[in-house]
Design an enzyme around this catalytic site. Structure first.
Site, mmCIF file in Angstrom:
data_model
loop_
_atom_site.group_PDB
_atom_site.id
_atom_site.type_symbol
_atom_site.label_atom_id
_atom_site.label_comp_id
_atom_site.label_asym_id
_atom_site.label_seq_id
_atom_site.Cartn_x
_atom_site.Cartn_y
_atom_site.Cartn_z
ATOM 1 N N PHE A 113 0.858 -1.178 0.000
ATOM 2 C CA PHE A 113 0.000 0.000 0.000
ATOM 3 C C PHE A 113 0.899 1.233 0.000
ATOM 4 O O PHE A 113 1.880 1.293 0.739
ATOM 5 C CB PHE A 113 -0.874 -0.030 1.255
ATOM 6 N N ASP A 184 2.552 -5.838 7.876
ATOM 7 C CA ASP A 184 1.354 -5.005 7.922
ATOM 8 C C ASP A 184 0.147 -5.927 7.755
ATOM 9 O O ASP A 184 0.025 -6.617 6.740
ATOM 10 C CB ASP A 184 1.410 -3.945 6.810
ATOM 11 N N TYR A 209 -10.270 -0.394 11.251
ATOM 12 C CA TYR A 209 -11.533 0.034 10.616
ATOM 13 C C TYR A 209 -11.903 -0.821 9.414
ATOM 14 O O TYR A 209 -12.947 -0.634 8.828
ATOM 15 C CB TYR A 209 -11.464 1.519 10.201
ATOM 16 N N LYS A 210 -11.041 -1.780 9.031
ATOM 17 C CA LYS A 210 -11.364 -2.660 7.907
ATOM 18 C C LYS A 210 -12.125 -3.886 8.457
ATOM 19 O O LYS A 210 -13.246 -3.754 8.892
ATOM 20 C CB LYS A 210 -10.093 -3.013 7.146
ATOM 21 N N ARG A 356 -12.699 -4.337 -6.488
ATOM 22 C CA ARG A 356 -12.461 -5.198 -5.321
ATOM 23 C C ARG A 356 -13.779 -5.574 -4.647
ATOM 24 O O ARG A 356 -14.673 -4.728 -4.497
ATOM 25 C CB ARG A 356 -11.617 -4.463 -4.269
HETATM 26 C C1 PLP Z 1 -5.608 0.682 4.755
HETATM 27 C C2 PLP Z 1 -4.125 0.640 4.781
HETATM 28 C C3 PLP Z 1 -3.373 1.680 5.336
HETATM 29 C C4 PLP Z 1 -4.033 2.933 5.820
HETATM 30 O O1 PLP Z 1 -3.233 3.676 6.690
HETATM 31 P P1 PLP Z 1 -3.902 4.800 7.603
HETATM 32 O O2 PLP Z 1 -2.786 5.474 8.262
HETATM 33 O O3 PLP Z 1 -4.844 4.122 8.539
HETATM 34 O O4 PLP Z 1 -4.668 5.726 6.699
HETATM 35 C C5 PLP Z 1 -1.998 1.523 5.415
HETATM 36 N N1 PLP Z 1 -1.393 0.409 4.949
HETATM 37 C C6 PLP Z 1 -2.091 -0.599 4.385
HETATM 38 C C7 PLP Z 1 -1.381 -1.807 3.898
HETATM 39 C C8 PLP Z 1 -3.478 -0.510 4.273
HETATM 40 O O5 PLP Z 1 -4.162 -1.489 3.696
#
Ligand code: PLP
Length: 397
Positions: A113, A184, A209-210, A356
């Site tokens: 990400f 992660d 939050y996911k 997705r």
């Molecule tokens: C959703 C996601 C994030 C989001 O980071 P935030 O700081 O919460 O906005 C970061 N890394 C990955 C791999 C994600 O899927």
């Protein structure tokens, strides 16, 4: 045996909507609103500042960390909740680099990400000690773990394709080469069984939050392996990670273990919603969740491929190599997704061409999957997606 009919009743899902985007934002747990109101009325309202002691607000980040820890196979007392995932990536990475001072490479993959890679870039710039971010294709990671790698930073489940890395194997390879690992778990926690302790992961981070349904902007979490907990350097040396915050000393002394990964004042109201969301997980067996997630994903793939030959599966075909989402590629995927949403089926789109669909057994069943696939078939076969209103881009896709 987990009762998924019971878990479904714990969510407040809008009527007429099929929600396949819990991989991006989990839905509202029924208990969350009342819990937040209770905390506002009985704690904030009545106790005012004494709530920090009387309602235990100060202990919530560690308590919630342990509740999440159960879902990711962490040892008790080694997960802390707070801040955002981007911040937790920064903390874990900085601590890992400090533990490998003679090495210069952060290794990651091109499916990671963007924020994880951006945070690495920013940290390298701030440190200004000649570190490099090496980004390779996901399938090349194992071969790239060389003696100059300080930290292997990977997202276990690829946010675009759902591709699942082998956490055990890559952690072992990294350790054999003398590197530390940062996993992660943004698309793993609450999506599939994870065992950070069993895998020997050094650091793990994730958001709530996911798949954990903590609510928009809910706080993130960080895990540090017990063997490193008292050696990990807290780069964000905020007062609540201090050994004695309320001594108000002039200099920083890191707290014991995972406590040093705290930074500042925790978000009490957001933690109340997260706490309610975590209640849903109490009776859930992760192996049963995984089995159902695979069954739902396989059903969706079969139905979509039978009816929509113009879509290309962008996820691994082998369910053992996927997380809990399925992606299809299509050049006009954005417009297709807008048409789907207008017809009550919510997934999302990730540039350049990925649609997705997340499968979340807590509240998604076979009927939902069949309905979503049938709606998608209608939209594809009738080219419904080609109406001008479905091509207009919104800020958040
Ligand atoms: C959703 C996601 C994030 C989001 O980071 P935030 O700081 O919460 O906005 C970061 N890394 C990955 C791999 C994600 O899927």
């Amino acid at each position: 045996m987990t009762d998924f009919n019971a878990t479904k009743t714990m969510f407040d899902l809008p009527v007429g909507i099929t929600y396949l985007d819990g991989n991006s934002l989990g839905p509202l747990p029924r208990a969350a609103g009342a819990r937040m109101q209770e905390v506002m009325r009985d704690e904030w309202g009545e106790m005012l500042i004494t709530g920090w002691n009387r309602a235990g607000w100060m202990e919530h980040p560690a308590r919630l960390g342990d509740r999440i820890g159960r879902l990711i196979g962490a040892e008790t007392g080694h997960v802390m909740v707070g801040d955002t995932l981007s911040i937790k990536v920064h903390q874990a990475l900085a601590a890992a680099l400090a533990l490998r001072p003679d090495r210069s490479v952060i290794l990651s993959d091109s499916g990671n990400f963007p924020t994880d890679l951006y945070m690495a870039e920013g940290l390298i710039k701030a440190l200004d000690r000649g570190h490099r971010l090496r980004v390779v294709a996901p399938e090349e990671i194992a071969a790239e773990i060389t003696g100059d790698v300080a930290a292997l930073m990977l997202t276990q489940v690829d946010y675009r394709t759902g591709r699942l890395h082998d956490m055990d194997g890559l952690t072992e390879t990294a350790h054999a080469a003398g590197a530390l690992t940062i996993w992660d778990l943004a698309h793993s926690a609450g999506a599939l069984p994870v065992d950070v302790a069993g895998a020997g992961a050094d650091f793990a981070v994730g958001c709530t939050y996911k798949y954990l349904n903590g609510g928009p902007g809910a706080p993130a979490f960080i895990y540090v392996a017990p063997r490193l907990a008292d050696r990990a350097e807290p780069v964000l040396s905020g007062w609540l990670g201090h050994a004695a915050p309320f001594d108000f000393e002039q200099g920083y002394r890191p707290g014991a273990g995972i406590a040093r990964m705290r930074v500042g004042t925790p978000p009490v109201l957001a933690m109340a919603a997260l706490d309610a969301a975590l209640d849903v997980w109490d009776g859930v067996d992760m192996a049963a969740l995984r089995a159902r997630s695979v069954a739902l994903s396989e059903l969706f793939i079969a139905e979509v491929e039978a009816a929509c030959p113009m879509l290309t599966l962008a996820s691994p075909r082998d369910p053992a190599l996927r997380g809990s989402q399925v992606s299809f590629a299509f050049a006009d995927g954005y417009a297709v997704m807008q048409a789907l949403i207008a017809h009550g089926v919510i997934g999302d789109f990730r540039a350049p061409d990925i649609m997705r669909f997340g499968f979340t057994p807590l509240y998604t069943g076979e009927d939902d999957v069949r309905h979503a696939a049938a709606t998608l078939a209608e939209i594809m076969q009738g080219r419904v997606w080609d109406r001008p209103e479905y091509h207009a881009r919104a800020a958040v896709t």
